[in-house]
Design a protein around this motif. Structure first.
Motif: not given
Lengths: 114, 114
Positions: B78-92, B109-114
């Motif tokens: 994520l280049d220049s993370a945004k708050t709406n990219q707060t989410s849980v990310y899964f790889c498969a 991965t639980r990502l929180t962007v503040v």
């Protein structure tokens, strides 16, 4: 537009009771349907996969059915245990290979109480 | 031991910072995926990789890019993370020709962007 609808959204049962989770979908083509269990804060673990036009599978206390004519699947959990508390996710694949896409339902949250 | 490993498991970043999520698999699967999971929604496909340097956009690629330089490793950036990219990310990951019978997910991965 949501192509995989699961019901109920949430469900509370007492330990030892049976329960049934529903999945209706509009995905076309529908190559296969898979049920996943997702424990809180964890990844998705596959419970079963259904492939045939009218299919049934059984995996211990989990059994599932698929009716491709009705575009409908059920997941039955027999004699629930506290460890069955989780979110159950229905996923429809439109192809058998990775060239296809997986279409995810939002899940049914199952809570098993003593 | 068949496994998809995601690092880190939890991450907090400030808005505008760059984010790197890493995923590895030990099954030599050709295909790997990145999904995000948000409350009340099914998993949404961000990117799919069919093999080394063979990546395709999923349904929500905007704001993300990926890198796959080795078959066993797939990164989400994520280049220049945004708050709406707060989410849980899964790889498969899955074998290219048996995605209907074999797909394995990481723990997220639980990502929180503040």
């Amino acid at each position: 537009k949501t192509q995989v609808e699961q019901s109920p959204q949430s469900l509370v049962v007492r330990q030892g009771e049976n329960c049934v989770l529903q999945c209706n979908y509009s995905v076309t083509p529908d190559n296969h349907l898979r049920w996943f269990k997702q424990d809180t804060g964890k990844g998705l673990v596959s419970l079963t996969v259904l492939v045939d036009q009218k299919d049934k599978t059984s995996n211990g206390r989990y059994s599932a059915t698929l009716d491709k004519d009705a575009k409908h699947s059920t997941l039955h959990i027999t004699a629930t245990l506290l460890d069955d508390t989780a979110t159950y996710i229905c996923v429809v694949g439109d192809r058998g290979s990775a060239l296809g896409r997986l279409h995810f339902g939002a899940g049914t949250q199952l809570i098993v109480i003593p | 031991d068949m496994k998809v490993t995601q690092m880190p498991r939890y991450l907090i970043k400030r808005m505008g910072e760059n984010v790197l999520l890493e995923c590895g698999q030990d099954m030599s699967h050709e295909t790997m995926y990145w999904y995000r999971q948000d409350p009340g929604l099914g998993l949404q496909l961000i990117y799919i990789s069919y093999d080394v340097d063979s990546n395709s956009e999923g349904d929500i690629p905007k704001g993300y890019r990926v890198s796959r330089k080795k078959r066993e490793h797939f990164s989400l950036i994520l280049d220049s993370a945004k708050t709406n990219q707060t989410s849980v990310y899964f790889c498969a990951s899955s074998p290219r020709d048996r995605a209907n019978t074999e797909v394995f997910f990481g723990k997220g991965t639980r990502l929180t962007v503040v």
